[in-house]
Design a protein around this motif. Sequence first.
Motif, mmCIF file in Angstrom:
data_model
loop_
_atom_site.group_PDB
_atom_site.id
_atom_site.type_symbol
_atom_site.label_atom_id
_atom_site.label_comp_id
_atom_site.label_asym_id
_atom_site.label_seq_id
_atom_site.Cartn_x
_atom_site.Cartn_y
_atom_site.Cartn_z
ATOM 1 N N LEU A 156 0.818 -1.207 0.000
ATOM 2 C CA LEU A 156 0.000 0.000 0.000
ATOM 3 C C LEU A 156 0.851 1.256 0.000
ATOM 4 C CD1 LEU A 156 -3.033 -0.690 2.366
ATOM 5 C CD2 LEU A 156 -3.131 0.179 0.037
ATOM 6 N N SER A 157 1.927 1.246 0.775
ATOM 7 C CA SER A 157 2.788 2.433 0.825
ATOM 8 C C SER A 157 3.393 2.719 -0.537
ATOM 9 C CB SER A 157 3.882 2.272 1.889
ATOM 10 O OG SER A 157 4.869 1.328 1.505
ATOM 11 N N VAL A 158 3.846 1.682 -1.245
ATOM 12 C CA VAL A 158 4.394 1.875 -2.587
ATOM 13 C C VAL A 158 3.318 2.412 -3.530
ATOM 14 C CG1 VAL A 158 5.389 0.720 -4.601
ATOM 15 C CG2 VAL A 158 6.152 0.079 -2.301
ATOM 16 N N LYS A 159 2.150 1.805 -3.501
ATOM 17 C CA LYS A 159 1.066 2.192 -4.414
ATOM 18 C C LYS A 159 0.655 3.646 -4.210
ATOM 19 C CE LYS A 159 -3.689 0.910 -5.636
ATOM 20 N NZ LYS A 159 -4.808 -0.030 -5.338
ATOM 21 N N ILE A 160 0.431 4.038 -2.959
ATOM 22 C CA ILE A 160 -0.038 5.394 -2.673
ATOM 23 C C ILE A 160 1.023 6.422 -3.022
ATOM 24 C CG2 ILE A 160 -0.708 6.977 -0.817
ATOM 25 C CD1 ILE A 160 -1.967 4.500 0.585
ATOM 26 N N ASP A 215 10.134 3.110 -0.038
ATOM 27 C CA ASP A 215 9.004 2.178 0.106
ATOM 28 C C ASP A 215 9.289 0.857 -0.606
ATOM 29 O OD1 ASP A 215 7.505 4.001 1.582
ATOM 30 O OD2 ASP A 215 6.458 4.779 -0.169
ATOM 31 N N MET A 216 9.856 0.928 -1.805
ATOM 32 C CA MET A 216 10.170 -0.294 -2.549
ATOM 33 C C MET A 216 11.205 -1.135 -1.795
ATOM 34 S SD MET A 216 10.110 0.727 -6.604
ATOM 35 C CE MET A 216 11.382 1.991 -6.509
ATOM 36 N N ALA A 217 12.195 -0.478 -1.216
ATOM 37 C CA ALA A 217 13.205 -1.211 -0.462
ATOM 38 C C ALA A 217 12.604 -1.876 0.764
ATOM 39 C CB ALA A 217 14.333 -0.264 -0.063
ATOM 40 N N TYR A 239 15.003 -3.989 -4.926
ATOM 41 C CA TYR A 239 16.243 -3.429 -4.367
ATOM 42 C C TYR A 239 17.054 -2.720 -5.451
ATOM 43 C CZ TYR A 239 15.937 -5.932 0.134
ATOM 44 O OH TYR A 239 15.572 -6.383 1.378
ATOM 45 N N ARG A 240 17.197 -3.369 -6.606
ATOM 46 C CA ARG A 240 17.992 -2.785 -7.689
ATOM 47 C C ARG A 240 17.365 -1.488 -8.191
ATOM 48 N NH1 ARG A 240 23.162 -4.256 -7.633
ATOM 49 N NH2 ARG A 240 23.441 -6.532 -7.646
ATOM 50 N N ARG A 241 16.034 -1.493 -8.300
ATOM 51 C CA ARG A 241 15.343 -0.281 -8.728
ATOM 52 C C ARG A 241 15.553 0.842 -7.712
ATOM 53 N NH1 ARG A 241 13.799 3.516 -11.954
ATOM 54 N NH2 ARG A 241 11.689 4.279 -11.687
ATOM 55 N N ALA A 242 15.388 0.532 -6.427
ATOM 56 C CA ALA A 242 15.580 1.534 -5.377
ATOM 57 C C ALA A 242 17.022 2.021 -5.356
ATOM 58 C CB ALA A 242 15.193 0.949 -4.027
ATOM 59 N N ASN A 260 20.313 -0.745 1.182
ATOM 60 C CA ASN A 260 20.021 -1.610 0.039
ATOM 61 C C ASN A 260 21.151 -2.596 -0.227
ATOM 62 O OD1 ASN A 260 17.496 -0.842 -1.955
ATOM 63 N ND2 ASN A 260 18.028 0.782 -0.523
ATOM 64 N N LEU A 261 22.397 -2.160 -0.060
ATOM 65 C CA LEU A 261 23.525 -3.071 -0.251
ATOM 66 C C LEU A 261 23.482 -4.201 0.774
ATOM 67 C CD1 LEU A 261 26.397 -0.488 -0.875
ATOM 68 C CD2 LEU A 261 25.340 -1.989 -2.580
ATOM 69 N N ASN A 262 23.192 -3.863 2.030
ATOM 70 C CA ASN A 262 23.088 -4.879 3.075
ATOM 71 C C ASN A 262 22.017 -5.906 2.717
ATOM 72 O OD1 ASN A 262 23.521 -5.590 6.204
ATOM 73 N ND2 ASN A 262 21.349 -5.613 5.774
ATOM 74 N N ASN A 263 20.869 -5.417 2.243
ATOM 75 C CA ASN A 263 19.764 -6.322 1.954
ATOM 76 C C ASN A 263 20.009 -7.153 0.700
ATOM 77 O OD1 ASN A 263 18.544 -5.295 4.221
ATOM 78 N ND2 ASN A 263 17.207 -3.901 3.113
ATOM 79 N N LEU A 264 20.653 -6.572 -0.297
ATOM 80 C CA LEU A 264 21.046 -7.358 -1.462
ATOM 81 C C LEU A 264 22.049 -8.440 -1.072
ATOM 82 C CD1 LEU A 264 21.381 -4.630 -4.237
ATOM 83 C CD2 LEU A 264 19.930 -6.672 -4.364
ATOM 84 N N ALA A 265 22.938 -8.095 -0.165
ATOM 85 C CA ALA A 265 23.898 -9.087 0.318
ATOM 86 C C ALA A 265 23.191 -10.261 0.980
ATOM 87 C CB ALA A 265 24.870 -8.439 1.304
#
Length: 277
Positions: free
Chosen positions: A100-104, A119-121, A140-143, A161-166
């Motif tokens: 919802l947060s991304v959509k709004i 929001d995407m991340a 993640y890549r988009r963000a 984002n790097l941490n989460n991609l890892a």
Amino acid sequence: LQKQGRYAETEPILREAIALAEDLFGPEHLEVSVPLNNLGVSFKYLARYAEAEQLYHRALEITQNALGPDHPEVATIYHNLGGLEHAAGNYSRGEPFARLSVKIRKRALGPDHPDVAADMAALAAILDRQNKFAEARRLYRRALGIFERIYGPEHYEIAVNLNNLAAIDQAQGRHAQAEQLYRRALAIKEKCLGSDHPDVAFTLNNLAVLLKSRRRYLEAEPFYRRAIEVFEHAYGPEHPNVAVCLENYGQLLRQMKRAAEAREYKQRAAKILAQQK
């Protein structure tokens, strides 16, 4: 204080702000929703999840009534509700809030706004914990692309984002890539936040877990010890994040044939987690 990770210190200040706003404007005024939301953020980090949820929902009702259901500030609270469920380990419950947060926000601000990227991340972090790796990686890549274009290569959001991609690389067995990303994320976080911030400790623990899985025990140990020290200082010795690090460190010590120390850390972790039930 929140940016410094001093969450417990924010409670009396924010409670006073809530009381003042209620007295000046009334309990349903938009001015009340801001400190309600901010106190919810602090309580999330302090693992006071039920209290945080109540604050967020009250802030959400006020904000929706004042601004309408499609305002970016409403998206902020949905973002936080998703983050709360993520912190509590309720990933499937958090996913609808995050979507919802991304959509709004995307509808209100456009697809390339940094708040939409955040929001995407956040949605990706919930998805990857449900093993929905393909969608999470795309988000993640988009963000990351949006953040790098707007903020440059060493912003805090880049590190998140790097941490989460890892973490995705680690889960899918790409250990060398994961280590590289963790180390880059750690360097950025230390530069942006300082070495004693609790968000730095998250990446310290993640890197230690990775090194332990690769049997690089002597390299992993100081990262665990640093993570425990930072979490204890920031959150107190009974916080569940401390317990997670203690448990992970205890596993490392068992693999290093240091059984007595391993039992001590395991018992400390079990005592903390028992208090959370």
